[in-house]
Design a protein around this motif. Structure first.
Motif, PDB file in Angstrom:
ATOM      1  N   MET A   2      73.497   4.918  30.213  1.00  0.00           N
ATOM      2  CA  MET A   2      74.240   5.708  30.252  1.00  0.00           C
ATOM      3  C   MET A   2      75.029   6.246  29.278  1.00  0.00           C
ATOM      4  N   PRO A   3      73.964   7.028  29.077  1.00  0.00           N
ATOM      5  CA  PRO A   3      74.413   8.035  27.466  1.00  0.00           C
ATOM      6  C   PRO A   3      75.566   9.030  27.558  1.00  0.00           C
ATOM      7  N   ASN A   4      76.851   8.504  26.334  1.00  0.00           N
ATOM      8  CA  ASN A   4      78.437   9.343  26.496  1.00  0.00           C
ATOM      9  C   ASN A   4      78.182   9.725  25.929  1.00  0.00           C
ATOM     10  N   HIS A   5      77.945  11.424  25.627  1.00  0.00           N
ATOM     11  CA  HIS A   5      78.574  12.659  24.734  1.00  0.00           C
ATOM     12  C   HIS A   5      79.821  12.801  24.668  1.00  0.00           C
ATOM     13  N   ARG A   6      80.837  12.010  24.417  1.00  0.00           N
ATOM     14  CA  ARG A   6      82.174  12.615  24.058  1.00  0.00           C
ATOM     15  C   ARG A   6      82.597  13.355  23.005  1.00  0.00           C
ATOM     16  N   PRO A   7      82.220  14.114  22.918  1.00  0.00           N
ATOM     17  CA  PRO A   7      82.535  14.663  21.779  1.00  0.00           C
ATOM     18  C   PRO A   7      84.033  14.746  20.466  1.00  0.00           C
ATOM     19  N   LEU A   8      84.314  15.130  19.743  1.00  0.00           N
ATOM     20  CA  LEU A   8      85.529  14.444  19.379  1.00  0.00           C
ATOM     21  C   LEU A   8      86.618  13.304  19.103  1.00  0.00           C
ATOM     22  N   ARG A   9      85.467  12.404  19.729  1.00  0.00           N
ATOM     23  CA  ARG A   9      85.971  11.054  19.520  1.00  0.00           C
ATOM     24  C   ARG A   9      85.204  10.373  19.023  1.00  0.00           C
ATOM     25  N   LEU A  10      86.542   9.549  18.122  1.00  0.00           N
ATOM     26  CA  LEU A  10      86.089   9.427  16.448  1.00  0.00           C
ATOM     27  C   LEU A  10      85.633   7.241  17.417  1.00  0.00           C
ATOM     28  N   SER A  11      85.337   6.754  17.353  1.00  0.00           N
ATOM     29  CA  SER A  11      85.241   5.073  17.322  1.00  0.00           C
ATOM     30  C   SER A  11      85.895   4.408  16.268  1.00  0.00           C
ATOM     31  N   ARG A  12      86.663   3.556  16.521  1.00  0.00           N
ATOM     32  CA  ARG A  12      87.945   2.309  15.652  1.00  0.00           C
ATOM     33  C   ARG A  12      86.427   2.540  14.496  1.00  0.00           C
ATOM     34  N   ARG A  13      85.347   2.121  15.221  1.00  0.00           N
ATOM     35  CA  ARG A  13      84.274   0.685  13.715  1.00  0.00           C
ATOM     36  C   ARG A  13      84.014   2.378  12.655  1.00  0.00           C
ATOM     37  N   GLN A  14      84.030   3.783  13.208  1.00  0.00           N
ATOM     38  CA  GLN A  14      83.858   5.036  12.423  1.00  0.00           C
ATOM     39  C   GLN A  14      84.864   5.120  11.221  1.00  0.00           C
ATOM     40  N   ILE A  15      85.983   4.914  12.048  1.00  0.00           N
ATOM     41  CA  ILE A  15      87.049   5.032  10.945  1.00  0.00           C
ATOM     42  C   ILE A  15      87.180   3.845  10.274  1.00  0.00           C
ATOM     43  N   ILE A  16      87.357   3.027  10.645  1.00  0.00           N
ATOM     44  CA  ILE A  16      87.281   2.026   9.586  1.00  0.00           C
ATOM     45  C   ILE A  16      86.280   2.482   8.478  1.00  0.00           C
ATOM     46  N   ARG A  17      85.284   2.714   8.718  1.00  0.00           N
ATOM     47  CA  ARG A  17      83.902   2.420   8.003  1.00  0.00           C
ATOM     48  C   ARG A  17      84.082   3.796   6.686  1.00  0.00           C
ATOM     49  N   SER A  18      84.824   4.573   7.446  1.00  0.00           N
ATOM     50  CA  SER A  18      85.082   6.012   6.554  1.00  0.00           C
ATOM     51  C   SER A  18      86.965   5.296   5.983  1.00  0.00           C
ATOM     52  N   ILE A  19      87.935   4.631   6.026  1.00  0.00           N
ATOM     53  CA  ILE A  19      88.776   4.215   5.379  1.00  0.00           C
ATOM     54  C   ILE A  19      87.524   3.254   4.020  1.00  0.00           C
ATOM     55  N   LEU A  20      86.666   2.546   4.639  1.00  0.00           N
ATOM     56  CA  LEU A  20      86.446   1.675   3.573  1.00  0.00           C
ATOM     57  C   LEU A  20      85.300   2.490   2.567  1.00  0.00           C
ATOM     58  N   ALA A  21      85.086   3.873   2.638  1.00  0.00           N
ATOM     59  CA  ALA A  21      83.888   4.519   1.960  1.00  0.00           C
ATOM     60  C   ALA A  21      85.404   4.968   0.896  1.00  0.00           C
ATOM     61  N   THR A  22      86.299   5.767   1.677  1.00  0.00           N
ATOM     62  CA  THR A  22      87.469   6.348   0.390  1.00  0.00           C
ATOM     63  C   THR A  22      87.899   4.735  -0.522  1.00  0.00           C
ATOM     64  N   THR A  23      88.190   4.355   0.194  1.00  0.00           N
ATOM     65  CA  THR A  23      88.579   3.177  -1.296  1.00  0.00           C
ATOM     66  C   THR A  23      87.731   2.839  -1.825  1.00  0.00           C
ATOM     67  N   ALA A  24      86.244   2.650  -2.090  1.00  0.00           N
ATOM     68  CA  ALA A  24      85.299   2.489  -2.325  1.00  0.00           C
ATOM     69  C   ALA A  24      85.190   3.784  -3.227  1.00  0.00           C
ATOM     70  N   PHE A  25      85.396   5.096  -3.178  1.00  0.00           N
ATOM     71  CA  PHE A  25      85.241   5.810  -3.515  1.00  0.00           C
ATOM     72  C   PHE A  25      85.828   6.148  -5.118  1.00  0.00           C
ATOM     73  N   GLY A  26      87.515   5.625  -4.131  1.00  0.00           N
ATOM     74  CA  GLY A  26      88.874   5.733  -5.401  1.00  0.00           C
ATOM     75  C   GLY A  26      88.435   4.685  -6.447  1.00  0.00           C
ATOM     76  N   ALA A  27      88.104   3.369  -5.536  1.00  0.00           N
ATOM     77  CA  ALA A  27      88.022   2.444  -7.141  1.00  0.00           C
ATOM     78  C   ALA A  27      87.475   2.588  -7.913  1.00  0.00           C
ATOM     79  N   VAL A  28      85.798   3.452  -7.862  1.00  0.00           N
ATOM     80  CA  VAL A  28      85.765   3.563  -8.790  1.00  0.00           C
ATOM     81  C   VAL A  28      85.164   4.214  -9.840  1.00  0.00           C
ATOM     82  N   THR A  29      86.486   5.866  -8.843  1.00  0.00           N
ATOM     83  CA  THR A  29      86.425   6.668  -9.668  1.00  0.00           C
ATOM     84  C   THR A  29      87.332   6.156 -11.145  1.00  0.00           C
ATOM     85  N   LYS A  30      88.773   5.598 -10.345  1.00  0.00           N
ATOM     86  CA  LYS A  30      89.145   4.537 -11.141  1.00  0.00           C
ATOM     87  C   LYS A  30      88.431   4.070 -12.022  1.00  0.00           C
ATOM     88  N   LEU A  31      87.759   2.910 -11.942  1.00  0.00           N
ATOM     89  CA  LEU A  31      86.823   2.592 -12.618  1.00  0.00           C
ATOM     90  C   LEU A  31      85.921   2.563 -13.915  1.00  0.00           C
TER      91      LEU A  31
END
Lengths: 317, 394
Positions: free
Chosen positions: B1-30
């Motif tokens: 069943m397709p579930n279209h729920r706009p504006l709902r972020l899954s936990r996985r997406q949030i973790i992913r974006s946190i990781l991406a931001t951290t990686a970016f920060g680390a890289v600019t620092k390096l």
């Protein structure tokens, strides 16, 4: 020690020597990118891979010289460069295939990541000297030291020259090559054939990054043979442009790389024989060449022949 | 069943974006390679005695066997002065990036003195910030400073390293068998031209037949071009190569591979070319930086007249020195070099004296005229002397 002057003969010799010395990094990166793009994804991060490869090759060669001796240490470095490139490629291959992720953006992030890691881990290797790769001295027949120096050919360069036709044959006439082309040209058809798009693309990106990493090893272990943060001076990005110019054909990648390698020698060689005007122009030769080629090959009337169909398209699989 | 729920972020997406931001920060620092030598950031007042925070900015890595290494060694010497705290940042390009670096050193680290060491930092970046922060002193290594024109809180310091180049030229002139020397240069700016000219004059003082072939690579750090330039010089029968680029490592190693002599620059590169290294012109910033550091602690500034706006010196004032002679250098070369050095130390030798012509035949100095080392005309040099093969207008 004293050598006779070559005069104007220095120009063709210098450009030939520059081609033999300087084209290997272009060759490896462009072959790697060619393999990657054939599968329908672009990897701009090869600039970062090139730096990472250069750094790890130099570092491993330096650190392992006491363990395995001066002959084998650089070869270990070459392997290390390949695998460090592959590690970066794995990240790109996985991230770029997630839904709603743009592979160009990921590639740019990989440039930053690769160069950042290389600069960070490379700090202790800027000063020491690492053992260099052996070369084949094909100039021993000549009594002229200039010719002898020009014909010191790196085995890596020969390896690259050998890989180009092999890759061509691989795409043309093997089942795996067909799978990669199918995934790159029409992912839906490939899926219908039962090919895993994810795995094929991941493999292509990893293998391409392995090659680009070896390109980095050419820079730090053969020519110019040092590790500095400015070692690549954009060669990784130029090699990506070069794939488009070569129209995704590995054999043409070879010719294009030779051209770019030789073009780097134009500025210094001309000045050394006394043609000393316009050296900024001559020094910019590779970049001007890229522009001209882009203008000639990119026409709005037609798409580029040889361009993989799925390249640059976001696929909702 | 397709579930279209706009504006709902899954936990996985949030973790992913946190990781991406951290990686970016680390890289600019390096990537910026920021290395504050001390973490405490107490902003002390500029004029009192006590803690003075001094910022050093380098265009490349601090151990590059070259320009940046020479400055970084000097900075370490300054850090030993009691009351001086140094902040360093390496690999800052000559772009707006250096504005940000200087600003954060002033505003976050409380630096009241800055040493942005690269030539290209001066105009417009140093000039811009000097107007904005009139209480901060800016010291620039190079001859771009003009009195009356530039702000009062900007000073200029530089060594007459061409004195060392002159002596290196004497050694090179002795050792060359083909009477042809080579010079790998980055850009045709006055300091570089002065080194080329002094090196050639030194060589011509022992062998009038000498010519110096110059190759301009176009930028301060282009390893492939520098190697290519050294190779094409060797192809032309040139048997002594020297350079003026940020890191002479590539030039020295390539010269050694081609069995030609090399003469170093910025720092001692003898370990890179054990067979062919003759000598080299090195900076000696430790003494200059130490005395400046002491002046800062005593509250002396450019603005209150405690420190001169233009600091210059050569071998005698310990702004520069020569590398120890390499094993290949013969006794005749050593004797002539030592004699010239003794004269320079006593102030009895003027490098630029008439009659002097440029390589296009124009007379620079008529017979009997001379440019003393302090003459500002030498700091805006735009000619190559007779005997130099090369052209400064690209």
């Amino acid at each position: 020690m004293a050598a006779e002057s070559l005069g104007l003969w220095g120009i063709p010799l210098g450009i030939l020597a520059g081609t033999l010395r300087g084209s290997a990094p272009f060759l490896f990166v462009s072959l790697g990118e060619c393999l990657t793009e054939k599968s329908g994804k672009i990897n701009l991060g090869l600039e970062g891979v090139l730096l990472m490869g250069a750094m790890s090759a130099y570092g491993v060669s330096y650190l392992s010289q006491d363990l395995v001796g001066d002959f084998w240490a650089p070869w270990l470095g070459v392997l290390a460069a390949g695998f460090s490139g592959m590690a970066l490629g794995t990240i790109h291959g996985w991230v770029a295939q997630q839904p709603r992720v743009n592979d160009v953006a990921t590639g740019i992030a990989m440039i930053t990541l690769g160069s950042g890691l290389a600069f960070f881990f490379g700090k202790p290797f800027i000063q020491p000297q690492a053992p260099q790769l052996m070369t084949f001295d094909w100039g021993a027949w000549s009594s002229s030291p200039q010719v002898q120096a020009a014909l010191k050919v790196s085995p890596l360069f020969l390896l690259g020259v050998a890989i180009a036709p092999l890759l061509y044959a691989f795409f043309r006439s093997t089942r795996w090559g067909l799978s990669i082309r199918a995934v790159g040209d029409s992912p839906q058809a490939a899926r219908a054939m039962g090919i895993s798009i994810f795995k094929v693309r991941l493999f292509s990106i990893m293998a391409g990054s392995f090659l680009a990493g070896i390109g980095g090893a050419c820079l730090s272990l053969y020519y110019p043979g040092v590790w500095t943060e400015r070692i690549s001076s954009g060669q990784g990005l130029m090699a990506v442009a070069l794939v488009i110019f070569a129209q995704w054909n590995p054999i043409q990648c070879l010719w294009a790389s030779l051209l770019f390698g030789g073009a780097q020698a134009i500025g210094p060689t001309f000045q050394s024989v006394g043609i000393d005007s316009y050296y900024y122009l001559f020094n910019a030769a590779p970049y001007i060449l890229t522009l001209i080629i882009m203008i000639i090959t990119c026409s709005p009337q037609r798409t580029l022949s040889g361009s993989p169909g799925a390249l640059g398209k976001s696929d909702h699989t | 069943m397709p579930n279209h729920r706009p504006l709902r972020l899954s936990r996985r997406q949030i973790i992913r974006s946190i990781l991406a931001t951290t990686a970016f920060g680390a890289v600019t620092k390096l990537n910026t390679g920021c290395a504050p030598s001390s973490n405490s950031s107490d902003t002390s007042s500029a004029n009192g005695s006590g803690n003075v925070a001094v910022g050093f900015i380098y265009v490349g890595p601090k151990d590059d066997f070259g320009y940046n290494q020479a400055h970084a060694e000097g900075a370490q010497a300054m850090a030993t002065v009691p009351g001086v705290k140094i902040i360093e940042q390496a690999s800052v390009p000559e772009t707006a990036a250096v504005l940000e670096t200087m600003r954060s050193m002033i505003e976050i680290d409380g630096a009241t003195v800055l040493f942005p060491t690269s030539f290209g930092y001066f105009d417009p970046y140093i000039l811009e910030l000097a107007v904005e922060f009139p209480d901060v002193q800016f010291f620039h290594a190079g001859g771009l400073y003009q009195e009356e024109v530039h702000p009062d809180n900007v000073g200029s310091y530089f060594g007459y390293i061409d004195e060392a180049q002159y002596i290196a030229g004497i050694v090179a002139g002795h050792m060359s068998q083909t009477s042809k020397l080579g010079f790998v240069a980055a850009k045709p700016i006055p300091q570089v031209l002065r080194n080329i000219n002094s090196f050639t004059l030194g060589a011509k003082s022992v062998n009038p037949e000498i010519t110096t072939q110059v190759i301009f690579t176009g930028d301060w750090a282009l390893p492939v071009k520098e190697a290519e330039a050294t190779n094409s010089l060797a192809d032309q029968g040139i048997d002594v190569v020297t350079c003026h680029v940020d890191s002479p490592k590539v030039v020295m190693e390539t010269a050694e591979k081609r069995d030609v002599f090399s003469s170093g620059y910025h720092a001692n590169q003898a370990p890179l070319a054990p067979k062919g290294y003759l000598t080299g012109a090195e900076w000696d910033w430790a003494s200059t930086y130490t005395s400046l550091g002491k002046a800062f602690v005593q509250g002396k500034t450019l603005m209150n007249g405690g420190i001169d706006h233009v600091l210059r010196g050569g071998l005698a004032e310990k702004f520069c020195k020569l590398s120890p002679y390499g094993s290949a250098v013969n006794d005749a070369a050593k004797a002539d070099a030592e004699a010239a050095k003794a004269k320079l130390l006593k102030g009895g030798l003027v490098i630029y004296q008439g009659e002097l012509k440029d390589n296009k035949g124009n007379v620079i100095l008529a017979a009997g005229e001379k440019y003393e080392q302090q003459n500002l005309a030498l700091e805006s040099m735009d000619w190559l002397i007779e005997g130099v093969k090369g052209n400064i207008d690209g």
